[in-house]
Motif scaffolding. Sequence first.
Motif, short mmCIF file in Angstrom:
data_model
loop_
_atom_site.label_atom_id
_atom_site.label_comp_id
_atom_site.label_asym_id
_atom_site.label_seq_id
_atom_site.Cartn_x
_atom_site.Cartn_y
_atom_site.Cartn_z
N ARG A 21 -4.79 16.17 18.60
CA ARG A 21 -3.46 16.02 19.20
C ARG A 21 -2.92 17.34 19.75
O ARG A 21 -2.00 17.34 20.56
CB ARG A 21 -2.48 15.45 18.17
N GLU A 22 -3.49 18.45 19.29
CA GLU A 22 -3.03 19.76 19.75
C GLU A 22 -3.89 20.29 20.89
O GLU A 22 -3.70 21.43 21.32
CB GLU A 22 -3.04 20.75 18.58
N GLU A 23 -4.81 19.50 21.37
CA GLU A 23 -5.71 19.94 22.43
C GLU A 23 -4.91 20.31 23.69
O GLU A 23 -4.02 19.57 24.12
CB GLU A 23 -6.69 18.82 22.75
N ARG A 65 -4.68 18.51 28.20
CA ARG A 65 -5.18 17.13 28.11
C ARG A 65 -4.51 16.30 29.19
O ARG A 65 -3.29 16.15 29.20
CB ARG A 65 -4.86 16.57 26.72
N SER A 67 -7.47 8.14 24.54
CA SER A 67 -6.74 9.36 24.20
C SER A 67 -7.31 10.02 22.95
O SER A 67 -7.23 11.24 22.79
CB SER A 67 -5.26 9.02 23.96
N HIS A 92 -3.30 11.85 21.89
CA HIS A 92 -2.62 13.06 22.36
C HIS A 92 -1.26 12.70 22.97
O HIS A 92 -1.21 11.94 23.94
CB HIS A 92 -3.49 13.76 23.41
N HIS A 138 -0.92 13.29 26.77
CA HIS A 138 -1.85 12.42 27.49
C HIS A 138 -1.34 10.98 27.51
O HIS A 138 -1.37 10.31 28.55
CB HIS A 138 -3.23 12.50 26.83
#
Length: 388
Positions: A12-14, A17, A76, A197, A200
């Motif tokens: 989720r912290e990517e 995205r 996602s 994400h 995203h």
Amino acid sequence: MSVLRPMTARGREESHRAATPLELFFDLCFVVAVAQAGRQLVHALAEGHPQHGILSYLMAFFAVWWAWMNFSWFSSAYDTDDALYRVVTLVQIAGVLILAAGVPRAFDRGDFTAVWFGYAVMRLAMVSQWLRAAHGSEGEERGTALRYAAGISLCQIGWLGLLLLPTHAKPWLFLVMAVLEMCVPPVAEHRHQTGWHPHHIAERYGLFTIIVLGETVSAATVAVQSAVDEHGSLSTLLPIAAGGLLVIFAAYWIYFAVPIHLHLASNSQAFLWGYGHYPVFVSAAAVGAGIEVAIETATGKAHIPTTAASATVTIPTALFMLTVWLIHSRHQKRGLAQQSVLPVSAVLVLLCTFAGGKAVLAAGLVAAATVVVGVTLTTRRAARERSA
């Protein structure tokens, strides 16, 4: 591009995205099904069968929306973008095209065979994706993927009732199965949350909103062109066309006025927001159908009361405003004035229903005024905060 990569969860912290070209293509193909449902809704409303038309439209749209939802949240969390992932996604696209081809028969005859089969193609492809995710994971993450696969499979079996039950029982089956379908994600993720994400997901929903609004513009444009070719009554059509365009432009502005990804901090918030988009999408698409009905009524092609024809535009417009405020905009609004804009505008749009032949234009002017008031209030508040 690799033929096969390990399907591991994305975080989720990517950073950076964003939606992929495959996801954009996926969304674009779904519009075919949305257009089919809208076209059948126009026919039902113009012929004076609103109950049948609206119920069938809601059922068809749910099938399209829920299949899109399943893929969007999965991609996602697990998009590997290898050859196998792309092929399975293309199979899902083929499934929605089969579903779209079956929408007219479902509307006209209550025959859901093609719709069920297309839905089955999409869902079985989705199950294979979850099984692949389970194969590449362990522990609670693996359990989540397996629960998704099992839940989707069981629900697909339940949808067989559309082929076996009598016509009068199908709406009740739809209601039960829709609830069960929406229970699958929270049950599957109650021990382990997938790595969707926030930015995203917000982008994916925004893109689908744009595509649905684009289909609305297309449908309204074709209706105006056809009416001009057949009747040439520009003085009658221009107010409807102008009002419809203002409604669509305002819908775009209202939806994208806030950065909603900051609100999607947990599964509970995200599920409510994601599920709440069903009335947002269904009303946005219905606006185009309503504009078509209003045009057909104004040119004498549809023989329904003017008030009823106006309601096919004003009701979905008001529903769009109210649901966007409820699930989306209110999280970023501050103060009573800002919070009141969309609910008050929704009521005013409904009152436009009784404006006779100028109802659509009046609704468009209210929608435009809503944007102006909203921008003014936001600008003034920002100025006060800077000077404080």
